[in-house]
Structures are given as structure tokens and as C-alpha cells.
Design a protein around this motif. Sequence first.
Motif, PDB file in Angstrom:
ATOM      1  N   TRP A  59       0.815  -1.214   0.000  1.00 38.99           N
ATOM      2  CA  TRP A  59       0.000   0.000   0.000  1.00 38.99           C
ATOM      3  C   TRP A  59       0.850   1.266   0.000  1.00 38.99           C
ATOM      4  O   TRP A  59       0.615   2.193  -0.781  1.00 38.99           O
ATOM      5  CB  TRP A  59      -0.917  -0.022   1.225  1.00 38.99           C
ATOM      6  N   TRP A  60       1.871   1.300   0.839  1.00 35.78           N
ATOM      7  CA  TRP A  60       2.654   2.523   0.984  1.00 35.78           C
ATOM      8  C   TRP A  60       3.475   2.818  -0.271  1.00 35.78           C
ATOM      9  O   TRP A  60       3.566   3.984  -0.700  1.00 35.78           O
ATOM     10  CB  TRP A  60       3.554   2.428   2.201  1.00 35.78           C
ATOM     11  N   PHE A  65       4.013   6.485  -4.891  1.00 36.12           N
ATOM     12  CA  PHE A  65       4.157   6.721  -6.327  1.00 36.12           C
ATOM     13  C   PHE A  65       2.975   7.510  -6.868  1.00 36.12           C
ATOM     14  O   PHE A  65       3.131   8.421  -7.700  1.00 36.12           O
ATOM     15  CB  PHE A  65       4.282   5.394  -7.074  1.00 36.12           C
ATOM     16  N   THR A  66       1.779   7.179  -6.411  1.00 34.75           N
ATOM     17  CA  THR A  66       0.569   7.820  -6.909  1.00 34.75           C
ATOM     18  C   THR A  66       0.550   9.308  -6.594  1.00 34.75           C
ATOM     19  O   THR A  66       0.238  10.140  -7.451  1.00 34.75           O
ATOM     20  CB  THR A  66      -0.667   7.125  -6.319  1.00 34.75           C
ATOM     21  N   ILE A 176       5.236   6.679   7.608  1.00 33.61           N
ATOM     22  CA  ILE A 176       4.055   7.448   7.227  1.00 33.61           C
ATOM     23  C   ILE A 176       4.116   8.883   7.751  1.00 33.61           C
ATOM     24  O   ILE A 176       3.285   9.718   7.359  1.00 33.61           O
ATOM     25  CB  ILE A 176       2.757   6.768   7.704  1.00 33.61           C
ATOM     26  N   ALA A 177       5.090   9.178   8.610  1.00 31.63           N
ATOM     27  CA  ALA A 177       5.273  10.554   9.072  1.00 31.63           C
ATOM     28  C   ALA A 177       6.077  11.387   8.081  1.00 31.63           C
ATOM     29  O   ALA A 177       6.110  12.621   8.201  1.00 31.63           O
ATOM     30  CB  ALA A 177       5.961  10.564  10.435  1.00 31.63           C
ATOM     31  N   VAL A 178       6.718  10.744   7.104  1.00 26.63           N
ATOM     32  CA  VAL A 178       7.550  11.479   6.153  1.00 26.63           C
ATOM     33  C   VAL A 178       6.748  12.537   5.388  1.00 26.63           C
ATOM     34  O   VAL A 178       7.199  13.689   5.265  1.00 26.63           O
ATOM     35  CB  VAL A 178       8.262  10.508   5.188  1.00 26.63           C
ATOM     36  N   SER A 264      -6.568  15.054   2.979  1.00 25.22           N
ATOM     37  CA  SER A 264      -5.901  14.123   2.065  1.00 25.22           C
ATOM     38  C   SER A 264      -5.127  13.063   2.842  1.00 25.22           C
ATOM     39  O   SER A 264      -5.071  11.901   2.425  1.00 25.22           O
ATOM     40  CB  SER A 264      -4.968  14.878   1.122  1.00 25.22           C
ATOM     41  N   LEU A 265      -4.536  13.443   3.977  1.00 33.73           N
ATOM     42  CA  LEU A 265      -3.849  12.449   4.813  1.00 33.73           C
ATOM     43  C   LEU A 265      -4.841  11.427   5.351  1.00 33.73           C
ATOM     44  O   LEU A 265      -4.573  10.217   5.342  1.00 33.73           O
ATOM     45  CB  LEU A 265      -3.129  13.145   5.967  1.00 33.73           C
ATOM     46  N   ARG A 266      -5.980  11.908   5.839  1.00 29.51           N
ATOM     47  CA  ARG A 266      -6.989  10.986   6.366  1.00 29.51           C
ATOM     48  C   ARG A 266      -7.474  10.045   5.277  1.00 29.51           C
ATOM     49  O   ARG A 266      -7.618   8.838   5.497  1.00 29.51           O
ATOM     50  CB  ARG A 266      -8.165  11.791   6.939  1.00 29.51           C
ATOM     51  N   TYR A 267      -7.725  10.584   4.100  1.00 26.60           N
ATOM     52  CA  TYR A 267      -8.204   9.786   2.981  1.00 26.60           C
ATOM     53  C   TYR A 267      -7.174   8.739   2.578  1.00 26.60           C
ATOM     54  O   TYR A 267      -7.499   7.551   2.416  1.00 26.60           O
ATOM     55  CB  TYR A 267      -8.510  10.718   1.802  1.00 26.60           C
ATOM     56  N   GLY A 268      -5.929   9.175   2.410  1.00 28.68           N
ATOM     57  CA  GLY A 268      -4.892   8.249   1.958  1.00 28.68           C
ATOM     58  C   GLY A 268      -4.562   7.184   2.982  1.00 28.68           C
ATOM     59  O   GLY A 268      -4.451   5.997   2.645  1.00 28.68           O
TER      60      GLY A 268
END
Length: 386
Positions: A59-60, A65-66, A176-178, A264-268
Motif C-alpha cells: 500500500w505505501w 508513487f501515486t 508514514i510521518a515522512v 488528504s492524509l486521512r483519505y490516503g
Amino acid sequence: MLPRDPSQPHRTASVLELFFDLVFVVAVSIASAELHHALGEGEFLHGITSYAMLFFAIWWAWMNFTWFATSFDTDDWLYRVTTFVQMGGVLVFAAGIPRAFNEGDFTIPVLGYVVMRVAMVAQWLRASRSAGPLRSATRRYAFGIAAVQVLWILFLLIPTGPLQFIAFVVFALIEIAVPVFAEYRRQTPWHPHHITERYGLFTLIVLGESLLASANAIIDALDKVESLGPLIAISVLTLVVTASLWWIYFWPPHHRAITSFGRSLRYGYTHYFVFAAAAAFSAGIEVEIDVLTGASHVSNIAASFTVTVPIAIFLIGIWWIAIRENADRVVNTVVPLGALLVLLDPILPIPVTLTALILVCIVVVLVIRPPVVSAGGEGSAGIEKA
């Protein structure tokens, strides 16, 4: 490699992005198959934790990439070659999934993951050369991703066991904090319609895996049962459930969910659970077929939970990030209530059938009550900020 226009009309997924997704079909399929074997043998804790760790990497890497592509996709020869390198890393990662599941050896998956991420570092460094005011953000991305890869290499030195899982959780949180670290001052541009189309396409991949896995399991089981009736019933119910999940996922206008950096963070990030649950659903269907044919000796209730838990997680996840703010009170009651009822289905005599009926009822409600525009939904200010 200039930043893309976030308001470009008719922006859609490129053929390179679609080609890129194909290697993730392989990785998702292998991870789901290994989860199926673990659950079928009653190794629930081992199977779920291993699957959660490996799917995180899938997933990450895909998500990074997306989001990079929505901001800096140039589709020139160097961009394509770098993307091919990432695809090679995915295939290496996928080749190591069985050993990671069965032996706890993450050497090959980590090697493949590092290849993917180093290629991503190269992409961010290239973007930094012409990013203008976004140069500091692109360089923070490159530095942050490179630093975390050192941690993943050190992860290989940790013996298999609870300490390894704790280290994984810590390193994953740093990973995921990056984006938060890189974009806390100035955000890279993203195209709301393009990015949500990409998530929708990956959802089709994981839902398609459910159809493929159930079809293969039924084909393998044809010679192992005396009556085809139960297999036909499971195949029909699988199609109904998968179609319902598709309907529910694509009901809300997803681009409204990412009108700010925080949204966007919550969504992703929530999509980790949505994607992982959809792919795990296929494993649950295979476990149900194994129980039916006698290939697995887990209890009927346990087998049912392998189907209903992923469905409930999928429903709650997509309700939280996309449906909730685009629905009225009825829909916002029916969807979470339906998820709860699905979760409780295994204690009833016909769990899979009842699950299908509940999902169909949710779809009927969504058809009757279309999406509404909320105050926090789509608006010119939100799109401009994005």
C-alpha cells in the motif's frame, strides 16, 4: 520536472500508471493467497500480523508513487525508466512474500521494498531541481525516505517474534510521518479527480482479486464435493457481495474528500484498511470453500469471521473517509449499522447469505438517497487550496 497544474481539466490516469498497477496485482494476489493458507490452518494471529506487515509495504509504495505522479508526472524517458525500476522492486518484494509468511524471513521483501523506495528518492531529487518554492519539500521527501530505508535494513537484524513486530510498527509510523515532515510548510500540488481516480482503480484491483480467488477456489473444489449446490451458492453470493462493495465504494464523490492537506492524509491513510480488507475478503471466501470441502478444519464460525470482518472494516473505512460527509442522516445510520450487523453475522445459521442481503439493503438505500453536498465538501476554495 515542473509541478503539475492541480486544476488541469480532464486529467486522468496515464497508461504508465495503469501498467504500474499490474505488478501490484501480483503482490496483492500472493499476499492474499498466503493469508488464505494461514487462516485455513487456524493460524489467525500469525496470518493477520504477517499480512498486515506485508500489505503495508504494498500500500505505501503504491500510494507514494501515486501522490508523486499527481504532482510531478512528466512521462519522459527517465521518468518511465525510474518507474520500471520501482516495478522491478515490487516483483522482488512479491517473490519474498511466501518466505516471509512461512519462515518469518523478510530479507527478500525488504530488498524489493528498498529498491522501490530508492527509485522514489531519485524521483524526488530530480523534481527538486526545478520545483522552485517546493524545492525544500521535495528534498525533505528524499531525505526522509532514504533515512527510513536504513531502518528497514536494520529491521532484518531483529529476530522473529514480538520485538520484530514492535519494531515494524515503530518504523512504519516513522515511514508514514515522512509526508507530514515534508509538507508541513508548503504542500505539493495534487489533482483531486486524478488522485481519487487512482484510488478507485486500485480498489477495482483488490475487489477483482476476490472474484478471481473465489473462482479459482471453486474450480479446485469441483471434484471434492458431492453436490454443486453449495459451491454455486457461494459463487453467487461472492459476486453479490463484491458488486455491493463496488457500488458502496463508488457511491460518494471521492474528490470532495481531499480538499485540504489534513483531509488528504486521512483519505490516503485510511485506505490502507480499505484496500487490505478488500483483498482479505478473497482469502475469507477461500477459507469458506475449504471448510465446505473438508480441506480446512477451522470452525464454521471462525471461517465466517474471515469473511465478515474484512467486509465490516471496508464499510466503516469508506464510510468514514468518503460517505459520511456526503450523506444524509439515513445513510449515515444505515452504513455503520450494516457494518455492525455484518460483523455479527457469524453467530447466525446463514452468515454469508445474510451478509449479502445486508449489503444489498445498503445499496438500495444509497440508490434511494443520492449524495448531498456538505459544507465541508467540494468548493472553489478547497479545490484552489488543493
